[in-house]
Design a protein around this motif. Structure first.
Motif, PDB file in Angstrom:
ATOM      1  N   ILE A 426      -3.882 -89.386   5.289  1.00 42.51           N
ATOM      2  CA  ILE A 426      -4.196 -88.235   4.436  1.00 42.51           C
ATOM      3  C   ILE A 426      -4.115 -88.623   2.968  1.00 42.51           C
ATOM      4  O   ILE A 426      -4.937 -88.200   2.146  1.00 42.51           O
ATOM      5  N   MET A 427      -3.125 -89.451   2.614  1.00 40.30           N
ATOM      6  CA  MET A 427      -3.023 -89.926   1.224  1.00 40.30           C
ATOM      7  C   MET A 427      -4.315 -90.598   0.778  1.00 40.30           C
ATOM      8  O   MET A 427      -4.830 -90.339  -0.315  1.00 40.30           O
ATOM      9  N   GLU A 428      -4.832 -91.485   1.623  1.00 37.36           N
ATOM     10  CA  GLU A 428      -6.064 -92.209   1.288  1.00 37.36           C
ATOM     11  C   GLU A 428      -7.243 -91.256   1.163  1.00 37.36           C
ATOM     12  O   GLU A 428      -8.088 -91.404   0.272  1.00 37.36           O
ATOM     13  N   ARG A 429      -7.321 -90.276   2.068  1.00 35.36           N
ATOM     14  CA  ARG A 429      -8.456 -89.338   2.044  1.00 35.36           C
ATOM     15  C   ARG A 429      -8.414 -88.436   0.808  1.00 35.36           C
ATOM     16  O   ARG A 429      -9.444 -88.183   0.180  1.00 35.36           O
ATOM     17  N   VAL A 430      -7.233 -87.935   0.490  1.00 37.58           N
ATOM     18  CA  VAL A 430      -7.114 -87.067  -0.687  1.00 37.58           C
ATOM     19  C   VAL A 430      -7.472 -87.837  -1.952  1.00 37.58           C
ATOM     20  O   VAL A 430      -8.159 -87.314  -2.838  1.00 37.58           O
ATOM     21  N   LYS A 431      -7.007 -89.084  -2.032  1.00 32.45           N
ATOM     22  CA  LYS A 431      -7.351 -89.913  -3.189  1.00 32.45           C
ATOM     23  C   LYS A 431      -8.856 -90.126  -3.273  1.00 32.45           C
ATOM     24  O   LYS A 431      -9.463 -90.013  -4.351  1.00 32.45           O
ATOM     25  N   ALA A 432      -9.504 -90.413  -2.130  1.00 34.52           N
ATOM     26  CA  ALA A 432     -10.954 -90.639  -2.110  1.00 34.52           C
ATOM     27  C   ALA A 432     -11.715 -89.391  -2.529  1.00 34.52           C
ATOM     28  O   ALA A 432     -12.657 -89.460  -3.333  1.00 34.52           O
ATOM     29  N   VAL A 433     -11.307 -88.244  -2.001  1.00 36.60           N
ATOM     30  CA  VAL A 433     -11.996 -86.992  -2.318  1.00 36.60           C
ATOM     31  C   VAL A 433     -11.837 -86.646  -3.795  1.00 36.60           C
ATOM     32  O   VAL A 433     -12.793 -86.205  -4.459  1.00 36.60           O
ATOM     33  N   GLU A 434     -10.642 -86.869  -4.341  1.00 40.69           N
ATOM     34  CA  GLU A 434     -10.413 -86.565  -5.757  1.00 40.69           C
ATOM     35  C   GLU A 434     -11.274 -87.459  -6.646  1.00 40.69           C
ATOM     36  O   GLU A 434     -11.843 -87.009  -7.647  1.00 40.69           O
ATOM     37  N   GLU A 435     -11.412 -88.734  -6.278  1.00 40.72           N
ATOM     38  CA  GLU A 435     -12.253 -89.644  -7.054  1.00 40.72           C
ATOM     39  C   GLU A 435     -13.732 -89.289  -6.914  1.00 40.72           C
ATOM     40  O   GLU A 435     -14.520 -89.477  -7.858  1.00 40.72           O
ATOM     41  N   MET A 436     -14.116 -88.754  -5.743  1.00 43.96           N
ATOM     42  CA  MET A 436     -15.484 -88.253  -5.596  1.00 43.96           C
ATOM     43  C   MET A 436     -15.736 -87.124  -6.588  1.00 43.96           C
ATOM     44  O   MET A 436     -16.795 -87.061  -7.238  1.00 43.96           O
ATOM     45  N   GLY A 437     -14.756 -86.233  -6.705  1.00 41.99           N
ATOM     46  CA  GLY A 437     -14.883 -85.135  -7.663  1.00 41.99           C
ATOM     47  C   GLY A 437     -15.045 -85.647  -9.084  1.00 41.99           C
ATOM     48  O   GLY A 437     -15.844 -85.099  -9.870  1.00 41.99           O
ATOM     49  N   ASP A 438     -14.308 -86.715  -9.424  1.00 43.62           N
ATOM     50  CA  ASP A 438     -14.446 -87.305 -10.762  1.00 43.62           C
ATOM     51  C   ASP A 438     -15.866 -87.807 -10.992  1.00 43.62           C
ATOM     52  O   ASP A 438     -16.422 -87.663 -12.095  1.00 43.62           O
ATOM     53  N   ASN A 439     -16.470 -88.420  -9.976  1.00 45.56           N
ATOM     54  CA  ASN A 439     -17.831 -88.945 -10.118  1.00 45.56           C
ATOM     55  C   ASN A 439     -18.868 -87.823 -10.220  1.00 45.56           C
ATOM     56  O   ASN A 439     -19.828 -87.930 -10.982  1.00 45.56           O
ATOM     57  N   PHE A 440     -18.683 -86.755  -9.445  1.00 47.21           N
ATOM     58  CA  PHE A 440     -19.590 -85.602  -9.573  1.00 47.21           C
ATOM     59  C   PHE A 440     -19.494 -85.012 -10.974  1.00 47.21           C
ATOM     60  O   PHE A 440     -20.510 -84.644 -11.582  1.00 47.21           O
ATOM     61  N   ALA A 441     -18.265 -84.890 -11.487  1.00 48.63           N
ATOM     62  CA  ALA A 441     -18.072 -84.348 -12.839  1.00 48.63           C
ATOM     63  C   ALA A 441     -18.701 -85.271 -13.878  1.00 48.63           C
ATOM     64  O   ALA A 441     -19.278 -84.808 -14.882  1.00 48.63           O
TER      65      ALA A 441
END
Length: 558
Positions: A426-441
């Motif tokens: 879950i740690m890895e997934r949350v980190k990945a999803v948050e970084e995806m959000g950074d790229n969309f932004a």
């Protein structure tokens, strides 16, 4: 004050509560996944929800743990408010099992004769490397400690017939008629609030009545008060939660308070029925006292459930109106996740489902980023969409912080077995999803800047971006569809799913390489065409990052 007696009582209470803690937490370790599946499948209607609450509370021997767990489920959106109310009703019935165990076993047998062997067997099993065997070892230790604590409580509370002087300080409060009952309702509520265990306070009540410290009517009053006091735990757990969590906790309080009110109004009639059903006069036959109290406790909670089960939707509307009204005045409505704890009993293993569901919700919500980004890239510029993406990215950063805090709290509890592996994934997934959000932004900011500079993607690069966005949508679908088909992330370990993810990743890499070669053509080195080419290159890098992070979310350790 008899300090020796006080120390014995507190020591016995401590052993009892610690035993209940071990008993509950070990059962969560052994049967956590099955209980989670059971709860999610048994809350389809109000009747099945009641039975699920009854079963779980009877199993883990803690209504507080069940209600706190339910508050967490509502907070994570796993079950609805109406379903939660049904489970809470069942939990109230399930907690009466403790009183019957105490009544049948606690005073009839030499407790130490089977409690100590249970502890000894439990210690042996606890050293096993096998998770389930070790869990059952902890269960046996908890079982033994629970009844050893009960034995200390029983032996430390003197018999009033043999020691009448110890009874004198309570005597002045037991001859006030109906006011005595009201006073002991308050005492029962305060006692349960302090020790945050209705099971422990019920045991104390039975012990006091059995030893002659308090009359039977006062014991009935304490039982009613304990039903109010036990609601404090869920309300404390709901404080950091969202509106739905607070609604579930408030519904628990309303349910129990309403029950106490009608039970006091019909007190003589209700206790008369109990007296008719249980042989022996509790005023003269102390052996029957514990069974009168146990039946009163059970009948009260069953009757209260039978009355209010038809008004679940009404209760939902009332608590919703209250909580929503208060939230609108204070301006607070916090969607958050916290490690919930029920008094002495932690619900770490069972609460893992809240973390899993919350993480799934984050993943689903980030699909909105994809949809909005596609519109920003391929449709006429809309400043409102850009602001939506940037706001969502800020919210995602906050959510990531909350989840990581939750994960740290879980690790501090010393979680073991498969759950430890789930935490890392879950740690890895949350980190990945948050970084995806950074790229969309980042894409949204670039498109806003390019709009101000009057730069836009030409048809060639627009088609390339559309191709890459389609790949991302197909890639994202792998994640979403499979998560909807499983209660955990284990399904993502399927080799077929991982191969599909890797194939979309390779297609994205090939698409970007193919289009990078176009950027290098002479046509795009001219001044008028250079800016759209640079814009495409910047955007494509972000899309490539998102593809990589999607693959990482699927490949995270499971």
């Amino acid at each position: 004050m008899n300090w020796s007696l006080l120390i014995q009582v507190l020591g016995g209470l401590g052993i009892f509560i610690y035993g209940m803690k071990l008993l509950s937490e070990s059962l969560q370790r052994v049967a956590g996944d099955r209980l989670r599946s059971f709860l999610s499948s048994m809350t389809r209607n109000r009747v099945s929800a009641v039975f699920s609450g009854l079963f779980i509370t009877s199993t883990i021997q803690s209504s507080s743990a069940t209600t706190v767990l339910v508050v967490g489920f509502v907070n994570a959106g796993l079950i609805s408010l109406a379903q939660a109310i049904g489970v809470i009703m069942g939990a109230n019935i399930g907690t009466t099992i403790t009183a019957w165990i105490v009544s049948f076993l606690g005073f009839k047998f030499n407790i130490a004769s089977f409690a100590l062997p249970a502890v000894a067997a439990g210690v042996i099993l606890n050293f096993s490397r096998k998770e389930s065997r070790s869990g059952w070892g902890s269960f046996l230790i908890g079982f033994g400690f629970l009844f050893l604590g009960l034995d200390y409580l029983k032996s430390s509370v003197p018999d009033s017939a043999k020691d009448p002087e110890s009874f004198l300080f309570l005597q002045q409060y037991t001859n006030m008629g109906f006011n005595t009952i009201l006073l002991f309702v308050l005492i029962g509520a305060l006692l349960t609030i302090v020790i945050q265990s209705s099971s422990a306070s019920t045991t104390i009540t039975i012990t006091l009545a059995f030893s002659g410290y308090i009359p039977i009517d006062a014991a009935y009053g304490m039982i009613l008060g304990e039903n109010i006091g036990t609601t404090i735990t869920a309300n404390l757990a709901a404080i950091p939660g969202n509106r739905n969590a607070k609604k579930a906790a408030l519904a628990h309080t309303m349910f129990n308070v309403f029950g106490v009110v009608w039970a006091l109004l019909f007190f003589k009639l209700f206790t008369g029925i109990v007296d008719d059903l249980i042989p022996g006069d509790p005023l003269t036959d102390k052996e029957s006292t514990r069974f009168h109290i146990s039946l009163f406790h059970t009948m009260f909670n069953i009757t209260n459930t039978l009355i209010l089960i038809w008004f679940v939707n009404t209760i939902s509307k009332v608590v919703s109106a209250i909580v929503d009204g208060l939230a609108s005045k204070t301006g607070k409505d916090k969607d958050s996740i916290r490690l919930l704890q029920a008094g002495a009993v932690k619900t770490t293993e069972l609460a893992m489902v809240e973390l899993v569901e919350f993480t799934k919700k984050i993943i689903r919500d980030t699909y909105d980023f994809l949809r909005l980004t596609e519109q920003i890239l391929l449709q006429p510029y809309d400043a409102a969409r850009v602001l939506q993406v940037l706001k969502k990215e800020e919210e995602l950063d906050q959510v990531r912080t909350e989840v990581l805090t939750y994960l740290n709290q879980i690790q501090e509890t010393g979680i073991t077995g498969n759950y430890a592996k789930d935490v890392l994934g879950i740690m890895e997934r949350v980190k990945a999803v948050e970084e995806m959000g950074d790229n969309f932004a980042s894409i949204a900011r670039k498109m806003r800047k390019s709009h101000r500079q009057k730069v836009s993607l030409d048809k060639t690069f627009g088609n390339s971006v559309k191709e890459q966005m389609d790949l991302l949508k197909h890639h994202y679908d792998i994640l979403l569809v499979n998560l909807d088909q499983s209660e955990t992330f284990d399904i993502l370990g399927n080799p077929q799913i991982r191969n599909q993810s890797r194939e979309y990743r390779f297609q994205m890499i090939r698409s970007i390489k193919k289009n990078d070669s176009k950027v290098k053509k002479k046509k795009y080195q001219k001044k008028d065409n250079l800016m759209p080419a640079l814009l495409y290159r910047d955007v494509s890098r972000n899309l490539d990052n998102i593809s990589r992070l999607l693959n990482a979310a699927i490949y995270a350790d499971v």
